[in-house]
Design a protein around this motif. Structure first.
Motif, PDB file in Angstrom:
ATOM      1  N   TRP A 169       6.326  18.892  -4.651  1.00 21.91           N
ATOM      2  CA  TRP A 169       6.532  17.450  -4.772  1.00 21.91           C
ATOM      3  C   TRP A 169       7.758  16.982  -4.001  1.00 21.91           C
ATOM      4  N   VAL A 170       8.827  17.761  -4.036  1.00 16.11           N
ATOM      5  CA  VAL A 170      10.033  17.391  -3.277  1.00 16.11           C
ATOM      6  C   VAL A 170       9.719  17.409  -1.783  1.00 16.11           C
ATOM      7  N   LYS A 171       8.954  18.416  -1.348  1.00 16.52           N
ATOM      8  CA  LYS A 171       8.564  18.501   0.066  1.00 16.52           C
ATOM      9  C   LYS A 171       7.755  17.266   0.479  1.00 16.52           C
ATOM     10  N   LEU A 172       6.784  16.885  -0.338  1.00 11.79           N
ATOM     11  CA  LEU A 172       5.988  15.683  -0.036  1.00 11.79           C
ATOM     12  C   LEU A 172       6.876  14.441   0.021  1.00 11.79           C
ATOM     13  N   ASP A 173       7.820  14.337  -0.905  1.00 11.12           N
ATOM     14  CA  ASP A 173       8.735  13.200  -0.938  1.00 11.12           C
ATOM     15  C   ASP A 173       9.608  13.174   0.321  1.00 11.12           C
ATOM     16  N   LEU A 174      10.122  14.328   0.725  1.00  8.14           N
ATOM     17  CA  LEU A 174      10.963  14.393   1.933  1.00  8.14           C
ATOM     18  C   LEU A 174      10.154  14.027   3.180  1.00  8.14           C
ATOM     19  N   GLU A 175       8.868  14.387   3.177  1.00 12.25           N
ATOM     20  CA  GLU A 175       7.993  13.967   4.280  1.00 12.25           C
ATOM     21  C   GLU A 175       7.825  12.446   4.272  1.00 12.25           C
ATOM     22  N   ALA A 176       7.568  11.884   3.098  1.00 11.03           N
ATOM     23  CA  ALA A 176       7.363  10.438   2.978  1.00 11.03           C
ATOM     24  C   ALA A 176       8.620   9.666   3.397  1.00 11.03           C
ATOM     25  N   ARG A 177       9.780  10.221   3.116  1.00 10.23           N
ATOM     26  CA  ARG A 177      11.050   9.573   3.483  1.00 10.23           C
ATOM     27  C   ARG A 177      11.486   9.929   4.905  1.00 10.23           C
ATOM     28  N   GLN A 178      10.647  10.673   5.606  1.00  7.61           N
ATOM     29  CA  GLN A 178      10.876  11.079   6.998  1.00  7.61           C
ATOM     30  C   GLN A 178      12.176  11.870   7.174  1.00  7.61           C
ATOM     31  N   ILE A 179      12.472  12.717   6.186  1.00 10.25           N
ATOM     32  CA  ILE A 179      13.623  13.620   6.278  1.00 10.25           C
ATOM     33  C   ILE A 179      13.163  14.943   6.889  1.00 10.25           C
ATOM     34  N   ILE A 180      11.936  15.357   6.508  1.00 10.65           N
ATOM     35  CA  ILE A 180      11.327  16.520   7.146  1.00 10.65           C
ATOM     36  C   ILE A 180       9.989  16.097   7.725  1.00 10.65           C
ATOM     37  N   THR A 181       9.491  16.903   8.654  1.00 12.93           N
ATOM     38  CA  THR A 181       8.218  16.606   9.290  1.00 12.93           C
ATOM     39  C   THR A 181       7.421  17.895   9.469  1.00 12.93           C
ATOM     40  N   ARG A 182       6.114  17.770   9.500  1.00 12.97           N
ATOM     41  CA  ARG A 182       5.256  18.925   9.738  1.00 12.97           C
ATOM     42  C   ARG A 182       5.269  19.250  11.224  1.00 12.97           C
ATOM     43  N   VAL A 183       5.305  20.540  11.528  1.00 15.61           N
ATOM     44  CA  VAL A 183       5.222  20.975  12.918  1.00 15.61           C
ATOM     45  C   VAL A 183       3.732  21.028  13.272  1.00 15.61           C
ATOM     46  N   PRO A 184       3.310  20.269  14.295  1.00 16.59           N
ATOM     47  CA  PRO A 184       1.884  20.227  14.635  1.00 16.59           C
ATOM     48  C   PRO A 184       1.334  21.591  15.038  1.00 16.59           C
ATOM     49  N   LYS A 185       0.063  21.803  14.710  1.00 14.66           N
ATOM     50  CA  LYS A 185      -0.691  22.995  15.132  1.00 14.66           C
ATOM     51  C   LYS A 185      -0.031  24.308  14.730  1.00 14.66           C
ATOM     52  N   THR A 186       0.527  24.375  13.519  1.00 16.03           N
ATOM     53  CA  THR A 186       1.068  25.641  13.025  1.00 16.03           C
ATOM     54  C   THR A 186       0.241  26.094  11.837  1.00 16.03           C
ATOM     55  N   SER A 187       0.019  27.402  11.776  1.00 18.03           N
ATOM     56  CA  SER A 187      -0.717  27.971  10.657  1.00 18.03           C
ATOM     57  C   SER A 187      -0.068  29.301  10.288  1.00 18.03           C
ATOM     58  N   PRO A 188       0.467  29.453   9.077  1.00 14.08           N
ATOM     59  CA  PRO A 188       0.539  28.414   8.047  1.00 14.08           C
ATOM     60  C   PRO A 188       1.447  27.250   8.473  1.00 14.08           C
ATOM     61  N   GLN A 189       1.245  26.113   7.808  1.00 12.88           N
ATOM     62  CA  GLN A 189       1.980  24.881   8.131  1.00 12.88           C
ATOM     63  C   GLN A 189       3.486  25.117   8.081  1.00 12.88           C
ATOM     64  N   LYS A 190       4.188  24.668   9.137  1.00 12.82           N
ATOM     65  CA  LYS A 190       5.653  24.769   9.165  1.00 12.82           C
ATOM     66  C   LYS A 190       6.257  23.377   9.074  1.00 12.82           C
ATOM     67  N   TYR A 191       7.504  23.344   8.616  1.00 13.93           N
ATOM     68  CA  TYR A 191       8.240  22.097   8.446  1.00 13.93           C
ATOM     69  C   TYR A 191       9.564  22.204   9.183  1.00 13.93           C
TER      70      TYR A 191
END
Length: 99
Positions: free
Chosen positions: A71-93
Motif C-alpha cells: 500500500w505504501v508503494k502504491l501511495d508513493l507511485e500515486a504521489r509520483q515519488i517513485i515510478t515503475r521502470v518500464p519493461k522490467t520483469s519482475p517489476q522494478k521501481y
C-alpha cells in the motif's frame, strides 16, 4: 492516545486504505532510502531490505510488512515519488526524477 491515520492514494484512482501514520512514515523513509542507495529495486528486494533494517534497529513491526509495504508503494507511485521502470520483469521501481 488515539493513533493517527493517513489516507493513502492509489495510482489508478481506486479506493485506498488508511493506515497508521507512524507505519506509513517508517516504510516511506525506508523505501526512499533503499532507492536512493540503489538505482532501482523489485518489491521483493525492497521488502527484504526493510525487514532486515527493522530487525537491525530492533523495531518490532506489528502486522504484515508486505501488506503495508504494498500500500505504501502504491501511495508513493500515486504521489509520483517513485515510478515503475518500464519493461522490467519482475517489476522494478525507482525514484521519480523530478524529486
Amino acid at each position: 492516545m488515539e493513533e493517527q491515520k493517513i489516507q493513502l492514494k492509489h495510482p489508478q484512482g481506486k479506493k485506498a486504505v488508511s493506515i497508521n501514520k507512524d507505519k506509513y512514515e517508517l516504510l516511506t523513509t525506508e523505501t526512499v532510502q533503499y532507492l536512493t542507495e540503489n538505482k532501482d529495486g523489485t518489491f521483493s528486494e525492497i521488502s527484504q531490505r526493510i525487514a532486515q533494517s527493522l530487525k537491525d534497529k530492533k523495531i518490532i513491526f506489528d502486522g504484515s510488512l508486505n501488506w503495508y509495504l504494498e500500500w505504501v508503494k502504491l501511495d508513493l507511485e500515486a504521489r509520483q515519488i517513485i515510478t515503475r521502470v518500464p519493461k522490467t520483469s519482475p517489476q522494478k521501481y525507482t525514484l521519480t526524477k523530478s524529486r
